[in-house]
Design a protein around this motif. Structure first.
Motif, short mmCIF file in Angstrom:
data_model
loop_
_atom_site.label_atom_id
_atom_site.label_comp_id
_atom_site.label_asym_id
_atom_site.label_seq_id
_atom_site.Cartn_x
_atom_site.Cartn_y
_atom_site.Cartn_z
N ILE A 137 0.84 -1.21 0.00
CA ILE A 137 0.00 0.00 0.00
C ILE A 137 0.87 1.25 0.00
O ILE A 137 0.64 2.19 -0.76
N HIS A 138 1.86 1.25 0.87
CA HIS A 138 2.75 2.42 0.92
C HIS A 138 3.43 2.64 -0.43
O HIS A 138 3.55 3.76 -0.91
N ALA A 139 3.85 1.55 -1.04
CA ALA A 139 4.53 1.66 -2.33
C ALA A 139 3.60 2.21 -3.41
O ALA A 139 4.00 3.07 -4.21
N VAL A 140 2.36 1.72 -3.42
CA VAL A 140 1.40 2.23 -4.40
C VAL A 140 1.20 3.73 -4.21
O VAL A 140 1.19 4.50 -5.18
N ARG A 141 1.08 4.14 -2.98
CA ARG A 141 0.88 5.57 -2.71
C ARG A 141 2.05 6.39 -3.23
O ARG A 141 1.84 7.45 -3.83
N CYS A 142 3.25 5.92 -2.99
CA CYS A 142 4.42 6.68 -3.41
C CYS A 142 4.51 6.75 -4.93
O CYS A 142 4.77 7.82 -5.50
N LEU A 143 4.27 5.63 -5.55
CA LEU A 143 4.33 5.61 -7.01
C LEU A 143 3.28 6.52 -7.61
O LEU A 143 3.54 7.30 -8.53
N ARG A 144 2.10 6.44 -7.05
CA ARG A 144 1.01 7.28 -7.53
C ARG A 144 1.34 8.76 -7.34
O ARG A 144 1.14 9.58 -8.24
N ALA A 145 1.85 9.08 -6.17
CA ALA A 145 2.20 10.48 -5.89
C ALA A 145 3.26 10.96 -6.89
O ALA A 145 3.14 12.07 -7.44
N ALA A 146 4.25 10.15 -7.12
CA ALA A 146 5.33 10.56 -8.03
C ALA A 146 4.81 10.76 -9.45
O ALA A 146 5.07 11.79 -10.08
N MET A 147 4.05 9.80 -9.93
CA MET A 147 3.52 9.91 -11.30
C MET A 147 2.57 11.09 -11.41
O MET A 147 2.63 11.88 -12.37
N HIS A 148 1.69 11.20 -10.44
CA HIS A 148 0.68 12.25 -10.49
C HIS A 148 1.33 13.63 -10.39
O HIS A 148 0.99 14.54 -11.16
#
Lengths: 186, 186
Positions: A137-148
């Motif tokens: 979950i933490h990883a998804v959040r970080c990836l999403r934040a970075a891409m977004h």
DNA sequence: CGTATTCGGCTAATAGTATTAGCCTTTGAG
DNA sequence: CTCAAAGGCTAATACTATTAGCCGAATACG
């Protein structure tokens, strides 16, 4: 049923065209009505109000993005999947900057399903990193934040210097990869 | 000069209060006028129009953020500076989510100086990583994208699951650090 | 077929917001 | 004390959203 003419989907189509051409602020019922060749109040037969139209447009964009993302991840894994996902994401945003900015991030019941789908795709792209439960979950959040964040800033023209944006994004991807490796090894 | 009463700054103050309490969409000249106890057209004596008010509000927010960021970086270096910058950035956004979302990212001449200051602070926070020239620019962009994306998504309530956001952000920070180390060593 | 229903358009009306024009009072400079 | 200008006000215009209620045409069906 009566005449074919308009439909909720057709209204959203016109809305998307307006967003693409004139930006999200230009998405107005009267603008849509103008393009549809119809009086503004007629739109209320297809869409509850402007707020709902915005949500519908946003949902459509999320769906398109999910399509791109899923296409990118399918048949790949590990770093390759991650790179493909990130590249697809950015290239969608770059192809449709206004559209991308029209996406509503605050959770709405109408787009919850598509949003979950998108999160699921990101999660799938990370599968090979061996992240369990919360770590994933933490990883998804970080990836999403970075891409977004990158997509939004690029779409807004916030990166003004001449340096190559592809290289900047490649660095972002390396950051994510090295961070995920480290996270997966704990 | 005539009566003290209003002033451009006072109008922006009221605008910020409205943004904080009711969100950026609620920032309207008539709302400001209502709070100021003044008729709407009177505001045009202090501010060119709504668009300019938005830019002024945005500029004020950027200034506050720059203040926080500079405070965080001062007297620190390396990982410590980076962590402090990231934490300060996120905590500002968390403290004032609407305000943060009201920041305009598209470059405007009026906020160019403050924007450059902000970029300069981020750059300073990265000094210890030994990034030269273009590499430093790419790093600033990535860090900015990561912080901005996370802040926006958190402010919008887009992270819905129960997992601790502090931990997610800690992972983001580790990603950035490991990515910068790798970038600095090339 | 003929008719009732309903779909999907329209006009009229209301309300909120932005913006401009032009007036008028207070205030501060001289 | 006078007066110019700053800063407020009202009136008027132009959008936009939204609701109410009308009406014709297409459709379903007896």
């Amino acid at each position: 049923m009566a005449r074919a003419a308009l439909s909720p989907d057709a209204v959203v189509d016109l809305g998307l065209r307006i967003v693409d051409e004139e930006g999200p602020e230009a998405l107005t019922l009267s603008a849509v009505a103008g393009r549809a060749g119809v009086a503004t109040p007629s739109l209320y037969k297809h869409v509850r109000n402007l707020a709902e139209l915005r949500v519908l447009v946003s949902g459509r964009v999320m769906g398109e993005l999910a399509e791109v993302a899923s296409e990118a991840v399918l048949g790949r894994s590990g770093d390759e999947a991650l790179r493909a996902l990130m590249d697809g994401w950015r290239s969608y945003a770059a192809r449709h900057p206004h559209r991308y900015s029209a996406m509503i991030q605050s959770p709405r019941p109408e787009t919850a399903e598509t949003g979950d789908r998108l999160v699921g795709i990101i999660l799938a792209a990370l599968r090979a990193y061996g992240l369990e439960g919360q770590a994933a979950i933490h990883a998804v959040r970080c990836l999403r934040a970075a891409m977004h964040g990158f997509a939004l800033l690029e779409a807004a023209g916030a990166f003004q210097l001449a340096e190559d944006l592809d290289e900047s994004y490649a660095l972002l991807a390396r950051m994510v990869v090295s961070g995920l490796r480290a996270a997966g090894e704990r």
